[in-house]
Design a protein around this motif. Sequence first.
Motif, PDB file in Angstrom:
ATOM      1  N   LEU A 254       0.817  -1.210   0.000  1.00 15.31           N
ATOM      2  CA  LEU A 254       0.000   0.000   0.000  1.00 15.31           C
ATOM      3  C   LEU A 254       0.856   1.268   0.000  1.00 15.31           C
ATOM      4  N   GLN A 255       1.989   1.231   0.685  1.00 16.92           N
ATOM      5  CA  GLN A 255       2.870   2.388   0.698  1.00 16.92           C
ATOM      6  C   GLN A 255       3.479   2.642  -0.677  1.00 16.92           C
ATOM      7  N   LEU A 256       3.723   1.564  -1.434  1.00 20.85           N
ATOM      8  CA  LEU A 256       4.324   1.705  -2.765  1.00 20.85           C
ATOM      9  C   LEU A 256       3.320   2.174  -3.821  1.00 20.85           C
ATOM     10  N   PHE A 257       2.052   2.333  -3.437  1.00 17.40           N
ATOM     11  CA  PHE A 257       1.064   2.912  -4.345  1.00 17.40           C
ATOM     12  C   PHE A 257       1.550   4.278  -4.832  1.00 17.40           C
ATOM     13  N   MET A 258       2.021   5.089  -3.892  1.00 21.51           N
ATOM     14  CA  MET A 258       2.477   6.425  -4.262  1.00 21.51           C
ATOM     15  C   MET A 258       3.826   6.375  -4.964  1.00 21.51           C
ATOM     16  N   LEU A 416      -2.667   6.378   4.282  1.00 19.73           N
ATOM     17  CA  LEU A 416      -3.343   6.089   5.553  1.00 19.73           C
ATOM     18  C   LEU A 416      -3.593   4.590   5.716  1.00 19.73           C
ATOM     19  N   LEU A 417      -3.897   3.904   4.617  1.00 15.58           N
ATOM     20  CA  LEU A 417      -4.106   2.463   4.675  1.00 15.58           C
ATOM     21  C   LEU A 417      -2.799   1.739   4.994  1.00 15.58           C
ATOM     22  N   ALA A 418      -1.715   2.212   4.418  1.00 14.75           N
ATOM     23  CA  ALA A 418      -0.409   1.615   4.691  1.00 14.75           C
ATOM     24  C   ALA A 418      -0.037   1.782   6.152  1.00 14.75           C
TER      25      ALA A 418
END
Length: 450
Positions: A254-258, A416-418
């Motif tokens: 999820l953090q790597l989404f950005m 926020l999900l990460a």
Amino acid sequence: MTSVTEAAPVAADDTVPNQAPGKKSRFFPGLVFGLTFALLLSDYMSRQVLAAVFPLLKAEWGLTDTELGTLNSVVALAVGLLAVPLSVLGDRFGRARAIVGMATLWSLATLASAWASNYGELLVARIIVGVGEAAYGSIGLAVVFLVFKPHLRSTLSGAFLGGGAFGSVIGVALGGVIAMRFGWRHAFIVMGVIGLVLAVIYAFTITEKKLRDHAIPDAAAKLEPTTKKLMTKARFKTLFSTPAVVMAYLGSGLQLFMTGTLLAWLPSFFNRTYGMTPDRAGKVAALFLLLLGVGMIGTGIISDRVSKVVTVRKWTTSIVYSIVSLIFLVAAFSFGPCALQLTLLAVGAFFVSGPAGPAGAMVAALTTPSIRATAFATLALANNVLGLALGPIVTGRIADSIGLADALRLVPWVGLLAITALVIGWRTHHSSLAKLGLAPDVRRVKGEIR
């Protein structure tokens, strides 16, 4: 005979002592890391050169942002979906041989991209690039971990993942220059040739026998079943057997989404928002991607240092990195083109991929060595599907509706999900180790369990 959960507790992340050494070269681990890292650069050069030629493809073929994002995302999607099955084959039939085969395939597919005559053909070529790259991150990292001591894992994982950003820098910057001078097709040709040359060098330098001779076993080796009958079941059980390892997958992905969004869309952002030409936009974007890669390594080193005595700090550092990147990226895209925006964006880029290194270290600590490439493939599945694939295509879809600048104001909130996943991983860290028989040291350091 004991199962994974019945094994006697051992200290996590420690090297197994009294291992009879074979004939080893002190230079070989560095050679393994250097060549594996070089191929990782080629991997991401082939993947991200596309971002440099987005403006040219958009103009020549009249593509939408969704179509452009899809060309980028299908690579990451193929990587995510195929990483686990191909890593299983690599674990079974030889990791060094698998690396050479994968590098050859993605390089040939990159060359094929240069001869695409329409969007459909380029899309197929990009999918094949993803198939070639699918298990490289997991198998390559497993090979690197095999010849280095466990206490270096966050640093190595961060450096290895940082190589993706460095490869992106080269792919975007060099690809943009080549595309403007010679056409976008030549950019793909150069990246493909580089990959093929490195694959040949790797094939003649790194062998399965040399890797076995230089392997450094770790404490998680004690989780291996003592009979072949239980081997496969017990190995795969460790992939999802604890809340902490599942949260490591989710938090990192999820953090790597950005991260995926920045890799794909920064050149176009500078092209559209700052009015830069494609080659200049590529160069400027490359500077921020370079900072992103340095951040991966720097944050990994920090995590290793502060968690050397207290292992759970790998989680707390990851949480801090995610919070800092969220604050600065949201703030950066709230401004219009200005020096302050670039400064805030630089800080956000440095920290945005920070949890990736510690996540790799925690996955390694919670899975058995013989299945570690598959464990990293599971992490790669989360990283690519939730992050590197979803980020570009979702951002592109939103950009088609409200514009790229406005889309970039919204997407950082996925962080926020990460953060939520990482907090859960932090809270379940000790119970997860205990469940696997890797009980943490109960001695306390300033009130914290080691």
